[in-house]
Design a protein around this motif. Sequence first.
Motif, PDB file in Angstrom:
ATOM      1  N   ARG A  32       0.826  -1.205   0.000  1.00 29.92           N
ATOM      2  CA  ARG A  32       0.000   0.000   0.000  1.00 29.92           C
ATOM      3  C   ARG A  32       0.866   1.263   0.000  1.00 29.92           C
ATOM      4  O   ARG A  32       1.845   1.358   0.727  1.00 29.92           O
ATOM      5  CB  ARG A  32      -0.888   0.008   1.241  1.00 29.92           C
ATOM      6  CG  ARG A  32      -1.899   1.128   1.256  1.00 29.92           C
ATOM      7  CD  ARG A  32      -2.720   1.095   2.515  1.00 29.92           C
ATOM      8  NE  ARG A  32      -3.750   0.055   2.505  1.00 29.92           N
ATOM      9  CZ  ARG A  32      -4.908   0.173   1.855  1.00 29.92           C
ATOM     10  NH1 ARG A  32      -5.177   1.246   1.169  1.00 29.92           N
ATOM     11  NH2 ARG A  32      -5.797  -0.788   1.908  1.00 29.92           N
ATOM     12  N   LEU A  71     -12.262  19.403 -11.917  1.00 28.86           N
ATOM     13  CA  LEU A  71     -11.265  19.306 -10.850  1.00 28.86           C
ATOM     14  C   LEU A  71     -10.201  18.259 -11.204  1.00 28.86           C
ATOM     15  O   LEU A  71      -8.996  18.501 -11.094  1.00 28.86           O
ATOM     16  CB  LEU A  71     -11.972  18.937  -9.551  1.00 28.86           C
ATOM     17  CG  LEU A  71     -11.147  18.888  -8.286  1.00 28.86           C
ATOM     18  CD1 LEU A  71     -10.579  20.252  -7.983  1.00 28.86           C
ATOM     19  CD2 LEU A  71     -12.008  18.413  -7.126  1.00 28.86           C
ATOM     20  N   LYS A  72     -10.667  17.093 -11.672  1.00 34.99           N
ATOM     21  CA  LYS A  72      -9.728  16.029 -12.050  1.00 34.99           C
ATOM     22  C   LYS A  72      -8.845  16.490 -13.201  1.00 34.99           C
ATOM     23  O   LYS A  72      -7.653  16.196 -13.259  1.00 34.99           O
ATOM     24  CB  LYS A  72     -10.487  14.759 -12.489  1.00 34.99           C
ATOM     25  CG  LYS A  72     -11.372  14.172 -11.436  1.00 34.99           C
ATOM     26  CD  LYS A  72     -10.605  13.344 -10.428  1.00 34.99           C
ATOM     27  CE  LYS A  72     -11.202  13.500  -9.074  1.00 34.99           C
ATOM     28  NZ  LYS A  72     -11.818  12.374  -8.454  1.00 34.99           N
ATOM     29  N   MET A 111      -6.264  18.615 -11.902  1.00 38.58           N
ATOM     30  CA  MET A 111      -5.283  17.866 -11.115  1.00 38.58           C
ATOM     31  C   MET A 111      -4.255  17.171 -11.986  1.00 38.58           C
ATOM     32  O   MET A 111      -3.116  16.976 -11.573  1.00 38.58           O
ATOM     33  CB  MET A 111      -5.990  16.835 -10.226  1.00 38.58           C
ATOM     34  CG  MET A 111      -6.694  17.476  -9.046  1.00 38.58           C
ATOM     35  SD  MET A 111      -7.577  16.267  -8.064  1.00 38.58           S
ATOM     36  CE  MET A 111      -6.306  15.714  -6.980  1.00 38.58           C
ATOM     37  N   LEU A 155     -12.848   8.110  -9.891  1.00 36.63           N
ATOM     38  CA  LEU A 155     -13.562   7.650  -8.705  1.00 36.63           C
ATOM     39  C   LEU A 155     -12.674   7.630  -7.467  1.00 36.63           C
ATOM     40  O   LEU A 155     -12.990   6.959  -6.493  1.00 36.63           O
ATOM     41  CB  LEU A 155     -14.113   6.244  -8.948  1.00 36.63           C
ATOM     42  CG  LEU A 155     -15.176   6.138 -10.031  1.00 36.63           C
ATOM     43  CD1 LEU A 155     -15.527   4.693 -10.273  1.00 36.63           C
ATOM     44  CD2 LEU A 155     -16.411   6.920  -9.638  1.00 36.63           C
ATOM     45  N   ASP A 156     -11.545   8.341  -7.498  1.00 38.08           N
ATOM     46  CA  ASP A 156     -10.593   8.302  -6.399  1.00 38.08           C
ATOM     47  C   ASP A 156     -10.224   6.877  -6.037  1.00 38.08           C
ATOM     48  O   ASP A 156     -10.502   6.409  -4.931  1.00 38.08           O
ATOM     49  CB  ASP A 156     -11.155   9.009  -5.161  1.00 38.08           C
ATOM     50  CG  ASP A 156     -10.984  10.495  -5.267  1.00 38.08           C
ATOM     51  OD1 ASP A 156     -11.848  11.121  -5.886  1.00 38.08           O
ATOM     52  OD2 ASP A 156      -9.986  11.030  -4.770  1.00 38.08           O
ATOM     53  N   GLU A 182      -7.928   3.439  -5.207  1.00 34.72           N
ATOM     54  CA  GLU A 182      -6.815   3.224  -4.278  1.00 34.72           C
ATOM     55  C   GLU A 182      -5.569   2.767  -5.014  1.00 34.72           C
ATOM     56  O   GLU A 182      -4.456   3.026  -4.586  1.00 34.72           O
ATOM     57  CB  GLU A 182      -7.220   2.186  -3.227  1.00 34.72           C
ATOM     58  CG  GLU A 182      -8.279   2.725  -2.284  1.00 34.72           C
ATOM     59  CD  GLU A 182      -8.971   1.637  -1.501  1.00 34.72           C
ATOM     60  OE1 GLU A 182      -8.303   0.937  -0.740  1.00 34.72           O
ATOM     61  OE2 GLU A 182     -10.200   1.487  -1.669  1.00 34.72           O
ATOM     62  N   LYS A 215       3.258  13.415  -7.466  1.00 34.72           N
ATOM     63  CA  LYS A 215       2.448  14.374  -6.723  1.00 34.72           C
ATOM     64  C   LYS A 215       1.059  13.808  -6.414  1.00 34.72           C
ATOM     65  O   LYS A 215       0.564  13.894  -5.294  1.00 34.72           O
ATOM     66  CB  LYS A 215       2.310  15.646  -7.567  1.00 34.72           C
ATOM     67  CG  LYS A 215       1.471  16.705  -6.936  1.00 34.72           C
ATOM     68  CD  LYS A 215       2.069  18.052  -7.222  1.00 34.72           C
ATOM     69  CE  LYS A 215       1.515  19.068  -6.280  1.00 34.72           C
ATOM     70  NZ  LYS A 215       1.812  20.427  -6.714  1.00 34.72           N
ATOM     71  N   GLN A 263       1.153  11.246  -3.718  1.00 30.15           N
ATOM     72  CA  GLN A 263       1.203  11.814  -2.371  1.00 30.15           C
ATOM     73  C   GLN A 263      -0.138  12.424  -1.982  1.00 30.15           C
ATOM     74  O   GLN A 263      -0.628  12.249  -0.873  1.00 30.15           O
ATOM     75  CB  GLN A 263       2.291  12.882  -2.295  1.00 30.15           C
ATOM     76  CG  GLN A 263       3.677  12.280  -2.245  1.00 30.15           C
ATOM     77  CD  GLN A 263       4.753  13.296  -2.541  1.00 30.15           C
ATOM     78  OE1 GLN A 263       4.460  14.417  -2.955  1.00 30.15           O
ATOM     79  NE2 GLN A 263       5.995  12.906  -2.333  1.00 30.15           N
ATOM     80  N   THR A 264      -0.746  13.144  -2.935  1.00 29.62           N
ATOM     81  CA  THR A 264      -1.994  13.834  -2.630  1.00 29.62           C
ATOM     82  C   THR A 264      -3.120  12.856  -2.332  1.00 29.62           C
ATOM     83  O   THR A 264      -3.878  13.041  -1.394  1.00 29.62           O
ATOM     84  CB  THR A 264      -2.407  14.711  -3.819  1.00 29.62           C
ATOM     85  OG1 THR A 264      -1.278  15.428  -4.260  1.00 29.62           O
ATOM     86  CG2 THR A 264      -3.500  15.662  -3.430  1.00 29.62           C
ATOM     87  N   LEU A 265      -3.243  11.842  -3.170  1.00 31.55           N
ATOM     88  CA  LEU A 265      -4.404  10.963  -3.065  1.00 31.55           C
ATOM     89  C   LEU A 265      -4.096   9.672  -2.324  1.00 31.55           C
ATOM     90  O   LEU A 265      -4.959   8.813  -2.193  1.00 31.55           O
ATOM     91  CB  LEU A 265      -4.927  10.628  -4.463  1.00 31.55           C
ATOM     92  CG  LEU A 265      -5.342  11.838  -5.306  1.00 31.55           C
ATOM     93  CD1 LEU A 265      -5.588  11.424  -6.729  1.00 31.55           C
ATOM     94  CD2 LEU A 265      -6.585  12.484  -4.725  1.00 31.55           C
ATOM     95  N   GLY A 266      -2.868   9.523  -1.844  1.00 30.27           N
ATOM     96  CA  GLY A 266      -2.509   8.299  -1.126  1.00 30.27           C
ATOM     97  C   GLY A 266      -2.615   7.070  -1.994  1.00 30.27           C
ATOM     98  O   GLY A 266      -3.054   6.015  -1.539  1.00 30.27           O
TER      99      GLY A 266
END
Lengths: 255, 392
Positions: free
Chosen positions: A32, A126-127, A130, A161-162, A164, A189, A192-195
């Motif tokens: 992860r 927004l996406k 980004m 859909l953000d 993982e 980037k 880091q931002t979205l894990g």
Amino acid sequence: MAERKTIISVRGLAKRFGSQQIWTNLNLDVYRGEILGIVGGSGQGKSVLLRVITGLVEPDAGTVEVFGRDVRELTPEETVLMEARWGVLFQDGALFSSLSVLQNIQVPMREHLDLPQSMMDDLAFLKLAMVGLKPDSAHKHPSELSGGMRKRAGLARALALDPEIVFLDEPTAGLDPIGASEFDNLIRKLQQTLGLTVYMVTHDLDSIFRVCDRVAVLADQTVVRTGAPESMVKHPDHPWIKEYFCGERARAALA
Amino acid sequence: MLKRDHGVVLPTSVRTPGFRVELEGTIFRLRATGSWTVHEAVKLDGALTRLQVPIPPTPEFTGEVDVSGIAELDTAGAWLLQKTADRWSGSGLDTSFSGTTESFRILIEEVGKRSEVKPAEEEDPGTVKDFSGDMTRAIGGIWQDARLLTSFLGAVTDTFGRQIKEPWRFRPLSFLHHIDHAGLRAVPIIALICLLIGAVVMQQAVVQLRPFGADIFAVNMLGILALREVGVLLTAIMVAGRSGSAFTAEIGSMKMREEIDAMRTLGVDPMDTLVAPRILALIVVLPLLTFIGDIMCLIGGGLMAKAYLGLDVAAYMEQLHSVVDFRHFMAGMVKAPFAALIIGLVGCLEGLKVSGSAESLGKHVTSAVVKAIFLVIVFDAIFAMFLSAIGI
């Protein structure tokens, strides 16, 4: 790194295409929050492995567990839920050519969620921002975009859909060095931002040293080694690793 | 999606998203809790929109968005929080975030930076203007099509002219390939269709003419009709559907993958290699197919004549000979090369018009078939008037 948690676990994978055996017994773990680079000579099944993990290709033997679940034993409903938790960027973006960039990004939202159009527009813009695309490219069709922009748009769709996990198939192939380095920074980037956990098939040495936390080397029909890119250079214990990580190009990338 | 604590499976009570506003000293605090993800975004957005923006009594009042109770956060959630903070700041309440972890802070900041980029507004022209705009475009499109087709005819003629002067430009292999595909392989279906239509026309004519005792003249009618109109029209329509669409699809998919641009840069003229062999092949095969169509139509009629009128082959032929002569046959046949030219031109031109998308390819294949059939029928009508005016 004791708290590393396995998010993808591949065990004993075998695959044969016609007379060509691609892997015999392939094992791989993805943890992860890391950026894992998959490298290997051509024909070693780097892209096929991505397709096996995402369920697009059936292996001959072995198991693939994502989020602790065997992807081939899911019910259709569970598969849909699983697919919302990962995003894939194909080599040339694989955008739907008849939809605009904005509509492309909204496809997964329409499929998995029930959002009003205005919110989908806002989120899609927004996406788009980004991944570093200008708002005026939103209404363009994929054929009107450059290769780099298509990849960014494809990434925006993968992130809709953000998820993982993000799977990237040669994200910097076909980009000029500046574009490739910008794309690498973008991946770092966003990670880091979205894990995110990033699974990246690549053969771009620059991007391996720039962004990858770990690399897995595919050779001799299996994963011969995993580890930090620097350790590959220090202890090249396999002929292919030696040739790849200690060659002229690798020295240039490290310099 | 970012989680405050990765190791823990969250109980449902912690995941239920919510928020409340409290006043503490001079701070209005929005306390957000639970899981702020895209799955909950619609409910949260509705509730946040209904939420009244607190009006600061004096300028020293500030706002604060406390996210320490948030268990899961994704871009949509961060966007909602940022939007609310912006609204509060906009109404004079200086709003900041508190209780963020490192990862939450990065996400909220990134989203904040991005949402400043305002999307370009697309104007909606309104129904009447929209309708008149569509009409203008449609009518302009017809004119544009006519011009394009004419200029393409010119370009094709030019190509043929050049190929006569410089014969090595001609591609015999490609030409033969298209003769095979558009001609030879179309024989069974065209023969079958013409046989059936010939039979149906004869049968209907006999039924209609029998009350007047004129049923023998059904043979005359079929003979004239088959040779002058039905044979060539049916063949042309079949070829437009079979080969015209194939031309568009073949050339169009090459255009999509930039193969045509590649040819040009290699000094290979697509007019020579793609367009000319296809059109020439059609011009050669369509008259031949029409001949087969004519004969099959007459055979179909003959079968029905045997069944309904009891005419044997010799009697049927004699009746045909009494009315049909060579000029009827030629009146049909002379139209075939022109129909071929139309189908070939439209098919290739539509193929070259394909742009990048798969949808565009489908659109042009459809319009190639529709336009080709339409134009073939229009030209057939013009020929019919012309031929009867000169007495053939």
